[in-house]
Design an enzyme around this catalytic site. Structure first.
Site, short mmCIF file in Angstrom:
data_model
loop_
_atom_site.label_atom_id
_atom_site.label_comp_id
_atom_site.label_asym_id
_atom_site.label_seq_id
_atom_site.Cartn_x
_atom_site.Cartn_y
_atom_site.Cartn_z
N LYS A 1 0.85 -1.31 0.06
CA LYS A 1 0.11 0.11 -0.05
C LYS A 1 0.80 1.21 0.09
O LYS A 1 0.82 2.30 -0.74
CB LYS A 1 -0.82 -0.14 1.05
CG LYS A 1 -1.86 1.18 1.46
CD LYS A 1 -2.68 1.01 2.52
CE LYS A 1 -4.01 0.34 2.26
NZ LYS A 1 -5.11 0.30 3.03
N LYS B 1 2.93 -3.88 11.24
CA LYS B 1 1.79 -4.17 11.71
C LYS B 1 1.84 -4.90 13.08
O LYS B 1 2.68 -5.63 13.40
CB LYS B 1 0.61 -5.01 11.02
CG LYS B 1 -0.75 -4.94 11.19
CD LYS B 1 -1.33 -3.57 10.48
CE LYS B 1 -2.66 -3.37 10.49
NZ LYS B 1 -3.43 -2.56 9.76
N SER C 1 -1.03 9.87 7.79
CA SER C 1 -0.33 9.49 8.87
C SER C 1 1.12 9.82 8.49
O SER C 1 1.95 10.43 9.33
CB SER C 1 -0.14 8.13 8.76
OG SER C 1 -1.40 7.68 9.84
P1 NAD Z 1 -16.68 2.21 11.04
O1 NAD Z 1 -17.06 1.08 12.18
O2 NAD Z 1 -16.78 3.60 11.47
O3 NAD Z 1 -17.96 2.00 9.97
C1 NAD Z 1 -18.56 0.82 9.35
C2 NAD Z 1 -19.88 0.87 9.29
O4 NAD Z 1 -20.58 -0.23 8.66
C3 NAD Z 1 -20.85 0.94 10.76
O5 NAD Z 1 -21.59 2.27 10.45
C4 NAD Z 1 -21.55 -0.26 10.61
O6 NAD Z 1 -22.86 -0.29 11.28
C5 NAD Z 1 -21.61 -0.69 9.25
N1 NAD Z 1 -22.01 -2.03 8.70
C6 NAD Z 1 -21.76 -2.91 9.70
N2 NAD Z 1 -22.28 -4.17 8.81
C7 NAD Z 1 -23.05 -3.75 7.98
C8 NAD Z 1 -23.68 -4.39 6.92
N3 NAD Z 1 -23.75 -5.58 6.98
N4 NAD Z 1 -24.22 -3.78 5.89
C9 NAD Z 1 -23.95 -2.46 5.97
N5 NAD Z 1 -23.38 -1.79 6.82
C10 NAD Z 1 -22.86 -2.16 7.84
O7 NAD Z 1 -15.48 1.64 10.27
P2 NAD Z 1 -14.69 2.53 9.03
O8 NAD Z 1 -13.52 3.09 9.71
O9 NAD Z 1 -15.46 3.55 8.38
O10 NAD Z 1 -14.04 1.36 8.30
C11 NAD Z 1 -14.88 0.81 7.25
C12 NAD Z 1 -13.91 -0.26 6.47
O11 NAD Z 1 -12.89 0.42 5.88
C13 NAD Z 1 -13.30 -1.33 7.17
O12 NAD Z 1 -13.13 -2.27 6.37
C14 NAD Z 1 -11.82 -0.82 7.45
O13 NAD Z 1 -10.87 -1.64 7.72
C15 NAD Z 1 -11.64 0.05 6.27
N6 NAD Z 1 -10.72 1.16 6.48
C16 NAD Z 1 -10.63 2.17 7.08
C17 NAD Z 1 -9.85 3.21 7.25
C18 NAD Z 1 -10.10 4.41 8.20
O14 NAD Z 1 -9.30 5.23 7.96
N7 NAD Z 1 -11.24 4.35 9.16
C19 NAD Z 1 -8.86 3.26 6.54
C20 NAD Z 1 -8.81 2.16 5.60
C21 NAD Z 1 -9.53 1.12 5.54
#
Ligand code: NAD
Length: 473
Positions: A96, A108, A364
């Protein structure tokens, strides 16, 4: 792989790597070195619980590659943590970072706990002890390895880490750069919260601005007027939806785990978020149609589908019913390899997670640079730029005899704040990475999809680094 974990996540990353390596020219030795996890620290340490019992913690930190230093990658607190998973996630961080030209190796960390089962005091003890174990073995430091938040950790844990590190390294002027994702008051950077969603938007917007690609997908150029479906209204989904809406796209459906809502006229993510907060559900949003089964949203007619919730949501079973022309993988691993095969057959363009959700690590990197330079972004140039712009504008007005509107005046005079520079650095990063991957893909017809092209981009960059470093005798 072990008896406890018959499926190896690390082996599956190696498999994708090997598939892409066929499209590169590196000899086997270099490829083996790129793939290998260089340093694996598996640790056990005791913690006294609030009730007086002693519990042994299982924790890890993996440095996949030191071709660039420091290593970089989050720390997760989860019951599913195991060495194989940490190794896989560390290797994905190497690729990445290489793709988005962030000059770090991959790392990690993880502690095998469910944070909900521990008090705040216990979590603080665990985090601080973990940090001191890393310090003892030289596995953390602004020039060595810089952790960040991941599942189950956030600003609070990062603040404990930097405080522990700084207290064990008195006089280290760069101590704040030992970890990122810190609160602003502890050396964090503005613009981190929305970074991943904004990066998703910048990456997809660049794809939408490519005439050949849009022609291939049967779409018009640009983001404006595109119909978008977003799964997950969390941090990443909310911000992805927000930036698409603000740039003229129509977010026609939003899905949460309790169901999904659809409105062809377009939804406002903030209004939906407030409705969910007030009623406890995304359903019954005024003017929208309920879809009782949340996953039905993935099969709606739309231009861009953005899964931003969980892994494996689009798989061999439902992929044939996906009607989107473009899928933007905002979540990690939302589409399975079986789904990828279907997309290739159906001509659906899947923009891969490995780079599309790299906004967090990119910002970051900016936080780390801020910590090393000991100055807030914009502090040196903001006032100078505003004075200069004011002068230029008044000269233009004087020479032309015309005045610009107050709104235009504010926009022209504005000198950059920290958040402006962070957003602009992210925009540049995502545009460049998108172009580099597309260039590889479109100039090599043998490469089946954009995911493989992204791996090729990573392998070439890390490979060049190893080749030019020379291998130490
Ligand atoms: P988050 O917990 O803030 O949001 C996830 C959302 O998905 C929640 O609102 C949850 O209720 C919803 N959800 C759960 N199950 C569901 C389903 N079956 N159908 C629909 N919605 C559902 O998490 P986030 O930080 O937004 O991360 C989301 C994804 O992005 C993850 O895969 C995470 O690894 C990836 N990600 C996040 C970041 C970051 O900076 N936050 C960076 C890279 C990747």
């Amino acid at each position: 792989m072990s008896a406890e974990h018959p499926y190896s996540f690390f082996a599956s990353v190696e498999k994708s790597f090997d598939k892409a390596a066929l499209f590169t020219k590196w000899d086997t030795g270099i490829l083996e070195q790129i793939k290998a996890c260089n340093s694996i620290y598996s640790m056990r340490f005791p913690i006294k619980r609030d009730n007086g019992t002693i519990e042994v913690m299982e924790a890890y930190r993996v440095q996949h590659s030191q071709h660039k230093l420091p290593c970089k990658g989050g720390i997760r607190f989860s019951e599913a943590v195991n060495q194989d998973e940490v190794m896989a996630l560390a290797s994905l961080m190497t690729y990445k970072c290489a793709i988005v030209n962030v000059p770090f190796g991959g790392g990690k960390g993880g502690i095998k706990i469910n944070p909900r089962n521990y008090s705040v005091y216990e979590l603080e003890k665990i985090t601080r002890r973990y940090t001191s174990e890393l310090v003892k073995k030289n596995f953390i430091g602004p020039g060595i390895d810089v952790p960040a938040p991941d599942y189950g950790t956030g600003e609070r844990e990062m603040a404990w880490i930097v405080d522990t590190y700084a207290s064990l390294k008195p006089g280290d002027i760069d101590a704040a750069g030992c970890v990122t994702g810190k609160p602003i008051t502890q050396g964090g950077v503005r613009g981190r919260k929305e970074a991943t969603g904004l990066g998703v938007f910048f990456g997809l917007r660049e794809v939408c601005n490519m005439p050949d690609v849009m022609k291939r997908q049967g779409l018009t150029l640009g983001v404006e007027g595109k119909t978008v479906v977003v799964q997950g209204l969390g941090n990443v989904g909310y911000h992805s939806a927000k930036f698409f809406r603000e740039h003229g796209a129509k977010v026609v459906a939003l899905a949460e785990f309790e169901g999904a809502i659809y409105d062809p006229a377009g939804l406002n993510e903030e209004a939906v978020f407030q409705h969910r907060k007030a009623t406890g559900s995304i359903l019954n949003f005024p003017g929208a149609t309920n879809l009782a089964k949340s996953s039905d949203a993935l099969e709606l007619e739309c231009d861009i589908l953005i899964p931003a919730a969980l892994e494996n949501v689009i798989n061999g079973e439902n992929a044939p019913r996906v009607k989107a022309k473009i899928i933007g993988e905002a979540a990690n691993g939302p589409c399975t390899p079986e789904a990828d095969e279907v997309f290739i057959k159906k001509g659906i363009l899947c923009v891969p997670d490995m780079y599309l959700n790299a906004g967090g690590v990119t910002v970051s990197y900016f936080e780390w640079l801020k910590n090393l330079s000991h100055v807030r972004y914009g502090r040196m140039e903001k006032r100078f730029t505003e004075n200069l712009n004011t002068h230029i504008l008044s000269q233009i007005e004087e020479l032309s005899g015309k005045k610009v509107s107050d709104k235009e005046r504010l926009a022209i005079m504005h000198g950059p704040e920290e958040v402006d520079l962070v957003h602009s650095g992210l925009e540049e990063t995502m545009i460049t990475a998108t172009r580099e991957i597309m260039e590889i893909w479109l100039t090599n017809p043998e490469i089946p999809d954009m995911r493989t092209a992204a791996y090729v981009s990573a392998i070439n960059k890390v490979g060049t680094c190893y080749a030019e470093l020379g291998i130490f005798p």
